[in-house]
Design an enzyme around this catalytic site. Sequence first.
Site, PDB file in Angstrom:
ATOM      1  N   TYR A  31       0.842  -1.201   0.000  1.00  0.00           N
ATOM      2  CA  TYR A  31       0.000   0.000   0.000  1.00  0.00           C
ATOM      3  C   TYR A  31       0.877   1.252   0.000  1.00  0.00           C
ATOM      4  CZ  TYR A  31      -4.361  -2.554   0.891  1.00  0.00           C
ATOM      5  OH  TYR A  31      -5.462  -3.376   0.781  1.00  0.00           O
ATOM      6  N   GLY A 138     -13.909  -5.087   3.221  1.00  0.00           N
ATOM      7  CA  GLY A 138     -13.000  -4.870   2.109  1.00  0.00           C
ATOM      8  C   GLY A 138     -11.996  -5.985   1.902  1.00  0.00           C
ATOM      9  N   HIS A 143      -5.396 -10.462   4.518  1.00  0.00           N
ATOM     10  CA  HIS A 143      -4.001 -10.039   4.560  1.00  0.00           C
ATOM     11  C   HIS A 143      -3.201 -10.849   5.576  1.00  0.00           C
ATOM     12  CE1 HIS A 143      -4.184  -6.830   1.721  1.00  0.00           C
ATOM     13  NE2 HIS A 143      -4.994  -6.065   2.421  1.00  0.00           N
ATOM     14  N   ARG A 172     -13.606 -12.240  -0.063  1.00  0.00           N
ATOM     15  CA  ARG A 172     -13.908 -12.617  -1.439  1.00  0.00           C
ATOM     16  C   ARG A 172     -14.399 -14.064  -1.492  1.00  0.00           C
ATOM     17  NH1 ARG A 172     -12.115  -9.646  -5.782  1.00  0.00           N
ATOM     18  NH2 ARG A 172     -10.623  -7.958  -5.369  1.00  0.00           N
ATOM     19  N   TYR A 191     -15.924  -3.471  -5.468  1.00  0.00           N
ATOM     20  CA  TYR A 191     -15.007  -2.756  -6.354  1.00  0.00           C
ATOM     21  C   TYR A 191     -15.765  -2.357  -7.602  1.00  0.00           C
ATOM     22  CZ  TYR A 191     -11.856  -4.815  -3.015  1.00  0.00           C
ATOM     23  OH  TYR A 191     -11.257  -5.186  -1.842  1.00  0.00           O
TER      24      TYR A 191
END
Length: 274
Positions: A31, A138, A143, A172, A191
């Site tokens: 990021y 999100g 992660h 997801r 998205y």
Amino acid sequence: MANDGSPVAGATTEQPKPSAAKESNFYQKQYVSSFVEKWDELIDWDSRSKTEGQFFIDLLKEQGKETVLDVATGTGFHTVRLVEAGFDVTSCDGNAEMLAKAFENGKARGHILKTVQADWRWLNKDIQGKYDAIICLGNSFTHLFREVDRHRALAEFYAALKHDGILIIDQRNYDQMLDDREYSSSHKFYYCGEQVSAAPDLLEDNLARFKYDFPDGSSYHLNMFPLRRQYVADLLKTHGFQTITTYSDFQETHKTEDPDFFIHVAKKEYVADD
């Protein structure tokens, strides 16, 4: 970026070996500020607001929740929406660039966000008090690559909730990706940026590396652990959440065929067995 081999913008950027990128802190290197500045192009706040509707707002109000900890604030989309709906929200993220952008976005909309930078694994060291609800949205939970990190984070979430608190966590639909070895997105939920291409350029049982291509020719990558739906539900139960309800793209489970996302609503409140 620096000489650590982590990715930067540009379609020709050489990516590190997958074995070097399967760690829970690797997202911090991905990021970068230029990617964060483009993140809202990917989300498209207006389109996402229309497709998501009042789902999270109505859910939290139906449960009688007022104080919310947004542990994956990102650029602030859900924090701002909940603040505008009257909730008392604290914005938390592990990435300083994202948190700064969220504060900037909130200020542009007339809100001064309460922000805290924190690592989920030591969350309660940095936050104050307990909350009615925690949202982790999100696809952020993916992660975490190590099993011990996922357990540690959920333990911290559980401890930060009031006795009747709820955790809302999404992911997801990795089940479809892993089973079919292919990916497609409706761009209808999450998205919504139609001008941005997002798809995995590497898919393994323990790594989904997504590539994001922007209209200006820049490209970025994010590495995620492909969590299966049932695994996440079982993990939540292991950490004391008794009632787990899973939605598919804001619909009841299995009402949507091949959804883009799953949303788990986990209740902490103790319910005695009959």
